[in-house]
Design a protein around this motif. Sequence first.
Motif, PDB file in Angstrom:
ATOM      1  N   ALA A 146      46.918   9.945  37.471  1.00 13.84           N
ATOM      2  CA  ALA A 146      45.661   9.208  37.354  1.00 13.84           C
ATOM      3  C   ALA A 146      45.886   7.712  37.511  1.00 13.84           C
ATOM      4  O   ALA A 146      45.080   7.003  38.126  1.00 13.84           O
ATOM      5  CB  ALA A 146      44.999   9.515  36.013  1.00 13.84           C
ATOM      6  N   ILE A 147      46.978   7.231  36.943  1.00 10.14           N
ATOM      7  CA  ILE A 147      47.298   5.811  37.069  1.00 10.14           C
ATOM      8  C   ILE A 147      47.674   5.473  38.507  1.00 10.14           C
ATOM      9  O   ILE A 147      47.226   4.457  39.053  1.00 10.14           O
ATOM     10  CB  ILE A 147      48.420   5.433  36.086  1.00 10.14           C
ATOM     11  N   ALA A 148      48.481   6.324  39.129  1.00  6.91           N
ATOM     12  CA  ALA A 148      48.856   6.105  40.528  1.00  6.91           C
ATOM     13  C   ALA A 148      47.616   6.079  41.419  1.00  6.91           C
ATOM     14  O   ALA A 148      47.510   5.243  42.326  1.00  6.91           O
ATOM     15  CB  ALA A 148      49.823   7.190  40.992  1.00  6.91           C
ATOM     16  N   GLU A 149      46.675   6.963  41.171  1.00  8.28           N
ATOM     17  CA  GLU A 149      45.452   7.012  41.978  1.00  8.28           C
ATOM     18  C   GLU A 149      44.647   5.730  41.824  1.00  8.28           C
ATOM     19  O   GLU A 149      44.117   5.189  42.806  1.00  8.28           O
ATOM     20  CB  GLU A 149      44.610   8.217  41.570  1.00  8.28           C
ATOM     21  N   ALA A 150      44.554   5.229  40.573  1.00  2.00           N
ATOM     22  CA  ALA A 150      43.803   3.994  40.345  1.00  2.00           C
ATOM     23  C   ALA A 150      44.460   2.816  41.064  1.00  2.00           C
ATOM     24  O   ALA A 150      43.780   1.993  41.695  1.00  2.00           O
ATOM     25  CB  ALA A 150      43.717   3.718  38.843  1.00  2.00           C
ATOM     26  N   ILE A 151      45.776   2.739  40.989  1.00  3.99           N
ATOM     27  CA  ILE A 151      46.495   1.644  41.647  1.00  3.99           C
ATOM     28  C   ILE A 151      46.383   1.749  43.163  1.00  3.99           C
ATOM     29  O   ILE A 151      46.079   0.764  43.851  1.00  3.99           O
ATOM     30  CB  ILE A 151      47.980   1.655  41.209  1.00  3.99           C
ATOM     31  N   ASN A 152      46.581   2.950  43.687  1.00  2.76           N
ATOM     32  CA  ASN A 152      46.540   3.120  45.144  1.00  2.76           C
ATOM     33  C   ASN A 152      45.162   2.862  45.718  1.00  2.76           C
ATOM     34  O   ASN A 152      45.035   2.391  46.860  1.00  2.76           O
ATOM     35  CB  ASN A 152      47.010   4.524  45.513  1.00  2.76           C
ATOM     36  N   GLY A 153      44.126   3.154  44.960  1.00  7.59           N
ATOM     37  CA  GLY A 153      42.778   2.892  45.450  1.00  7.59           C
ATOM     38  C   GLY A 153      42.566   1.415  45.747  1.00  7.59           C
ATOM     39  O   GLY A 153      41.965   1.043  46.758  1.00  7.59           O
ATOM     40  N   VAL A 154      43.083   0.559  44.858  1.00 10.20           N
ATOM     41  CA  VAL A 154      42.948  -0.885  45.051  1.00 10.20           C
ATOM     42  C   VAL A 154      43.870  -1.370  46.169  1.00 10.20           C
ATOM     43  O   VAL A 154      43.485  -2.207  46.991  1.00 10.20           O
ATOM     44  CB  VAL A 154      43.257  -1.633  43.736  1.00 10.20           C
ATOM     45  N   ILE A 155      45.101  -0.835  46.209  1.00  9.80           N
ATOM     46  CA  ILE A 155      46.038  -1.250  47.259  1.00  9.80           C
ATOM     47  C   ILE A 155      45.507  -0.875  48.643  1.00  9.80           C
ATOM     48  O   ILE A 155      45.559  -1.674  49.585  1.00  9.80           O
ATOM     49  CB  ILE A 155      47.424  -0.624  47.028  1.00  9.80           C
ATOM     50  N   ASP A 156      44.979   0.345  48.775  1.00 11.70           N
ATOM     51  CA  ASP A 156      44.414   0.767  50.070  1.00 11.70           C
ATOM     52  C   ASP A 156      43.252  -0.130  50.476  1.00 11.70           C
ATOM     53  O   ASP A 156      43.107  -0.501  51.649  1.00 11.70           O
ATOM     54  CB  ASP A 156      43.943   2.222  49.993  1.00 11.70           C
ATOM     55  N   ALA A 157      42.411  -0.481  49.505  1.00  8.39           N
ATOM     56  CA  ALA A 157      41.269  -1.349  49.800  1.00  8.39           C
ATOM     57  C   ALA A 157      41.743  -2.727  50.255  1.00  8.39           C
ATOM     58  O   ALA A 157      41.164  -3.327  51.170  1.00  8.39           O
ATOM     59  CB  ALA A 157      40.373  -1.478  48.573  1.00  8.39           C
ATOM     60  N   GLU A 158      42.811  -3.226  49.635  1.00 11.02           N
ATOM     61  CA  GLU A 158      43.346  -4.523  50.038  1.00 11.02           C
ATOM     62  C   GLU A 158      43.940  -4.453  51.436  1.00 11.02           C
ATOM     63  O   GLU A 158      43.799  -5.390  52.231  1.00 11.02           O
ATOM     64  CB  GLU A 158      44.397  -4.994  49.043  1.00 11.02           C
ATOM     65  N   ALA A 159      44.603  -3.352  51.764  1.00 15.74           N
ATOM     66  CA  ALA A 159      45.153  -3.194  53.115  1.00 15.74           C
ATOM     67  C   ALA A 159      44.034  -3.218  54.152  1.00 15.74           C
ATOM     68  O   ALA A 159      44.136  -3.889  55.188  1.00 15.74           O
ATOM     69  CB  ALA A 159      45.943  -1.894  53.211  1.00 15.74           C
ATOM     70  N   ARG A 160      42.955  -2.492  53.878  1.00 13.56           N
ATOM     71  CA  ARG A 160      41.801  -2.521  54.795  1.00 13.56           C
ATOM     72  C   ARG A 160      41.172  -3.901  54.830  1.00 13.56           C
ATOM     73  O   ARG A 160      40.711  -4.375  55.877  1.00 13.56           O
ATOM     74  CB  ARG A 160      40.769  -1.478  54.362  1.00 13.56           C
ATOM     75  N   GLY A 161      41.185  -4.572  53.680  1.00 13.91           N
ATOM     76  CA  GLY A 161      40.597  -5.897  53.596  1.00 13.91           C
ATOM     77  C   GLY A 161      41.333  -6.929  54.421  1.00 13.91           C
ATOM     78  O   GLY A 161      40.737  -7.919  54.863  1.00 13.91           O
ATOM     79  N   GLN A 162      42.625  -6.714  54.626  1.00 17.66           N
ATOM     80  CA  GLN A 162      43.370  -7.633  55.478  1.00 17.66           C
ATOM     81  C   GLN A 162      42.779  -7.671  56.886  1.00 17.66           C
ATOM     82  O   GLN A 162      42.626  -8.735  57.480  1.00 17.66           O
ATOM     83  CB  GLN A 162      44.849  -7.224  55.538  1.00 17.66           C
ATOM     84  N   VAL A 163      42.443  -6.506  57.401  1.00 20.18           N
ATOM     85  CA  VAL A 163      41.826  -6.440  58.726  1.00 20.18           C
ATOM     86  C   VAL A 163      40.404  -6.988  58.671  1.00 20.18           C
ATOM     87  O   VAL A 163      39.981  -7.768  59.537  1.00 20.18           O
ATOM     88  CB  VAL A 163      41.825  -4.997  59.253  1.00 20.18           C
ATOM     89  N   ALA A 164      39.669  -6.597  57.637  1.00 20.40           N
ATOM     90  CA  ALA A 164      38.265  -7.020  57.528  1.00 20.40           C
ATOM     91  C   ALA A 164      38.133  -8.533  57.393  1.00 20.40           C
ATOM     92  O   ALA A 164      37.103  -9.108  57.756  1.00 20.40           O
ATOM     93  CB  ALA A 164      37.618  -6.325  56.335  1.00 20.40           C
ATOM     94  N   THR A 165      39.160  -9.192  56.882  1.00 17.96           N
ATOM     95  CA  THR A 165      39.121 -10.646  56.727  1.00 17.96           C
ATOM     96  C   THR A 165      39.196 -11.349  58.071  1.00 17.96           C
ATOM     97  O   THR A 165      38.535 -12.371  58.289  1.00 17.96           O
ATOM     98  CB  THR A 165      40.300 -11.119  55.842  1.00 17.96           C
ATOM     99  N   TYR A 166      39.981 -10.815  58.989  1.00 17.03           N
ATOM    100  CA  TYR A 166      40.234 -11.512  60.251  1.00 17.03           C
ATOM    101  C   TYR A 166      39.426 -10.994  61.433  1.00 17.03           C
ATOM    102  O   TYR A 166      39.000 -11.767  62.290  1.00 17.03           O
ATOM    103  CB  TYR A 166      41.733 -11.440  60.589  1.00 17.03           C
ATOM    104  N   GLU A 167      39.253  -9.684  61.524  1.00 20.94           N
ATOM    105  CA  GLU A 167      38.654  -9.106  62.726  1.00 20.94           C
ATOM    106  C   GLU A 167      37.262  -9.654  63.058  1.00 20.94           C
ATOM    107  O   GLU A 167      36.989 -10.007  64.211  1.00 20.94           O
ATOM    108  CB  GLU A 167      38.629  -7.577  62.596  1.00 20.94           C
TER     109      GLU A 167
END
Length: 240
Positions: free
Chosen positions: A66-87
Motif C-alpha cells: 500500500a505504501i509502495a502504491e502511494a509513493i509510485n502514484g506520485v512518482i509516475d505523475a511527476e514523470a508524466r509532469g516532466q513532459v507536460a511542463t515542456y511539450e
Amino acid sequence: MKLPIAAALTVLGAVAVVPGAGIAIAEPGAPCDGFRPAGAAMTGVSPDQLGNWTVRYERVEGGNPAIAEAINGVIDAEARGQVATYEPSASKTTEWTLDVDGKIMKRPVTISTLFTGEYNSNLANMPFHGVATRVFDCRSGILIDWDNLFVDKMAGLTRLSEQTAKILPTVYAPPSNPGVWQFGSEIAPVDANYRYWVPTGEGIELHFPDWQFGRGLAVITVPWAQIRDLIAPEFQAITG
C-alpha cells in the motif's frame, strides 16, 4: 477519530490504517529497508513531430504494497509532469528534445525522488535544465513538504532563506566585486523559491532551477544543525 501524524507513525502491528485517511502504516523498525528502486521509462513524440522526449526514472518495489502504491502514484505523475511542463510550450518551428532522469534516494525514514532533465533545441539560450523532487515518509507513504516538516512553515522558510544567503556565495564563484552578493526576491521565504529539496545525511539539500541564480542548476546543503529546531517532532527522524 483521525489520528495525528505523530500517533499514526507509532501504531503497532504489521500494517495499520489511519482512520479517515486510508493511509497504511509500516511496521516499526527500519521502514525503508524493504523498498528497492525499479527502473521505468516513457518515450514519445510531439503531435507536430518536432519533439522527442525520453523520461527514465525509478519507482519503488517491495516493502509494504500500500505504501509502495502511494509513493509510485506520485512518482509516475511527476514523470508524466516532466513532459507536460515542456511539450505545450515547446518550439513549434524547430526540432527539440527532452531528456530526463529520475533517481530514488533512500534514507532511514524517507524515500526521495530527484528528477533532472535537459530541454534542447537549436534556438538561443539552450539547453534549459530542469529539476523536480518529491520526498516521502516511507513509514506511511505521505509526502513531506514544508507544511508538515516544519512546526512553523514561515519560520522554516525564513531559516532556509537566511542559510541560502550565507551558503550560496561559499559554493559558487562570487561576482567581480568580492563580498558584494546582491540577493533579491530569488531568496525570499516563499514556497516558489524552495520547491525542490531532498534530505541527505548532511542536511536539507536544496536544488534551485535554471535562471534562479543564473544559468544552470544550483545545489546547496543546509546543515541539520541549522534547521533541526524547526522540524516537527514526528519528523525528527529525518535528520538521521
